[in-house]
Design an enzyme around this catalytic site. Structure first.
Site, PDB file in Angstrom:
ATOM      1  N   ASN A 166       0.829  -1.218   0.000  1.00  0.00           N
ATOM      2  CA  ASN A 166       0.000   0.000   0.000  1.00  0.00           C
ATOM      3  C   ASN A 166       0.856   1.258   0.000  1.00  0.00           C
ATOM      4  OD1 ASN A 166       0.993   0.102   2.571  1.00  0.00           O
ATOM      5  ND2 ASN A 166      -0.982  -0.066   3.613  1.00  0.00           N
ATOM      6  N   HIS A 203       3.447   1.882   2.046  1.00  0.00           N
ATOM      7  CA  HIS A 203       4.022   2.328   3.324  1.00  0.00           C
ATOM      8  C   HIS A 203       5.547   2.201   3.313  1.00  0.00           C
ATOM      9  CE1 HIS A 203       3.294  -1.925   5.190  1.00  0.00           C
ATOM     10  NE2 HIS A 203       4.592  -1.803   5.020  1.00  0.00           N
ATOM     11  N   GLU A 240       1.699   4.044   7.456  1.00  0.00           N
ATOM     12  CA  GLU A 240       0.588   3.639   6.603  1.00  0.00           C
ATOM     13  C   GLU A 240      -0.012   4.850   5.894  1.00  0.00           C
ATOM     14  OE1 GLU A 240       0.310   0.588   6.136  1.00  0.00           O
ATOM     15  OE2 GLU A 240      -0.365  -0.588   7.850  1.00  0.00           O
TER      16      GLU A 240
HETATM   17  C1  GLP Z   1       6.908  -4.396   6.580  1.00  0.00           C
HETATM   18  C2  GLP Z   1       7.996  -3.443   7.053  1.00  0.00           C
HETATM   19  C3  GLP Z   1       8.474  -2.537   5.938  1.00  0.00           C
HETATM   20  C4  GLP Z   1       8.725  -3.343   4.679  1.00  0.00           C
HETATM   21  C5  GLP Z   1       7.439  -4.000   4.245  1.00  0.00           C
HETATM   22  C6  GLP Z   1       7.570  -4.815   2.981  1.00  0.00           C
HETATM   23  O1  GLP Z   1       5.649  -3.861   6.658  1.00  0.00           O
HETATM   24  N1  GLP Z   1       7.593  -2.637   8.143  1.00  0.00           N
HETATM   25  O2  GLP Z   1       9.643  -1.868   6.361  1.00  0.00           O
HETATM   26  O3  GLP Z   1       9.225  -2.526   3.657  1.00  0.00           O
HETATM   27  O4  GLP Z   1       7.034  -4.886   5.287  1.00  0.00           O
HETATM   28  O5  GLP Z   1       8.094  -6.068   3.284  1.00  0.00           O
HETATM   29  P1  GLP Z   1       8.547  -7.139   2.241  1.00  0.00           P
HETATM   30  O6  GLP Z   1       9.926  -6.767   1.833  1.00  0.00           O
HETATM   31  O7  GLP Z   1       8.526  -8.430   3.016  1.00  0.00           O
HETATM   32  O8  GLP Z   1       7.581  -7.136   1.128  1.00  0.00           O
END
Ligand code: GLP
Length: 241
Positions: free
Chosen positions: A134, A136, A141
């Site tokens: 989304n 973030h 968020e």
């Molecule tokens: C979590 C973390 C973020 C990260 C996101 C995406 O929400 N707080 O810092 O960027 O996940 O994670 P992934 O790399 O597993 O898709």
């Protein structure tokens, strides 16, 4: 902003690790802002390889992580402290006392003190970021405003569902996190955002081709002077070249 599109995750991980190692070589006591999630894991593996080969030393490096789940102990299997120890810190010559992850039991005052600690350490030289589906960054968020400092965040249902893959059950995913604010992230001297896989393609498109808005938190990065974005082909699929 510099945007690099890599043919695959391995090539992206090598380039991201080389950039981080380059900063540490230039400034051995660099302050690194670090991220969790599945995207940075290959980058950390590559950094550990480089440290084993003696290419780079983390002996004087200080690190500050973006975020932590509220209510998880540091040794909880899904805590971000445990992730960092297992994915990186246990495999490099860093002093554990120089590694910082926000406490999952922080109150608002402790969260704000995290920013002061970062400033006292001289500020972040390079902040590594992933991106949520989304948009973030950290756990900031989509919202009505860009958050300023480290604070406690309510996680959206979509983020809890996206991260449920790391937990036994959706109900086990915490409902809140402590996260650096957008202001904290924007104070870093340099930022490196990495994104891989098709499920990030629309967030990447909106971050780079859309409006700057707190509804797409990563869009704020267009306002920072030194941002590098590394994508694989799948994450870059929807961009207007
Ligand atoms: C979590 C973390 C973020 C990260 C996101 C995406 O929400 N707080 O810092 O960027 O996940 O994670 P992934 O790399 O597993 O898709």
């Amino acid at each position: 902003m510099n945007i690099y599109i890599h043919p695959n995750e391995e090539s992206l991980a090598s380039a991201a690790a080389a950039m981080i190692a380059g900063i540490v070589m230039e400034k051995p006591d660099a302050v690194l802002g670090l991220a969790t999630g599945s995207t940075p894991a290959p980058v950390y593996r590559e950094l550990a390889r480089m440290a084993h080969r003696g290419i780079v030393s983390f002996a004087q490096v200080r690190t500050y992580n973006l975020d932590e789940y509220v209510g998880l102990n540091p040794d909880h299997p899904q805590s971000y402290r445990r992730y960092m120890n297992e994915q990186l810190f246990d495999h490099i010559d860093i002093d554990p006392a120089n590694t910082h992850v926000p406490s999952g039991f922080a109150d608002a005052g402790m969260a704000a003190a995290y920013d002061e600690e970062i400033q006292a350490a001289g500020g972040i030289d390079l902040q590594l970021l992933g991106i949520g589906r989304n948009g973030h960054i950290g756990f900031n968020e989509p919202a009505g405003d860009f958050s300023r400092l480290t604070h406690i965040v309510d996680l959206t249902d979509s983020t809890r569902q996206a991260n449920a893959r790391f937990f036994d059950r959706l109900e086990d995913v915490p409902r809140q996190a402590v996260s650096m604010g957008i202001g904290t992230i924007m104070q870093a001297r340099r930022i490196l955002l990495i994104a891989t896989g098709e499920d990030k393609a629309s967030a990447v498109r909106d971050m780079l081709n859309g409006a700057i808005t707190p509804r797409m938190p990563a869009s704020v990065l267009s306002l920072h002077r030194h941002v590098t974005v590394m994508l694989d082909n799948d994450a870059a699929r929807l961009l207007n070249h």
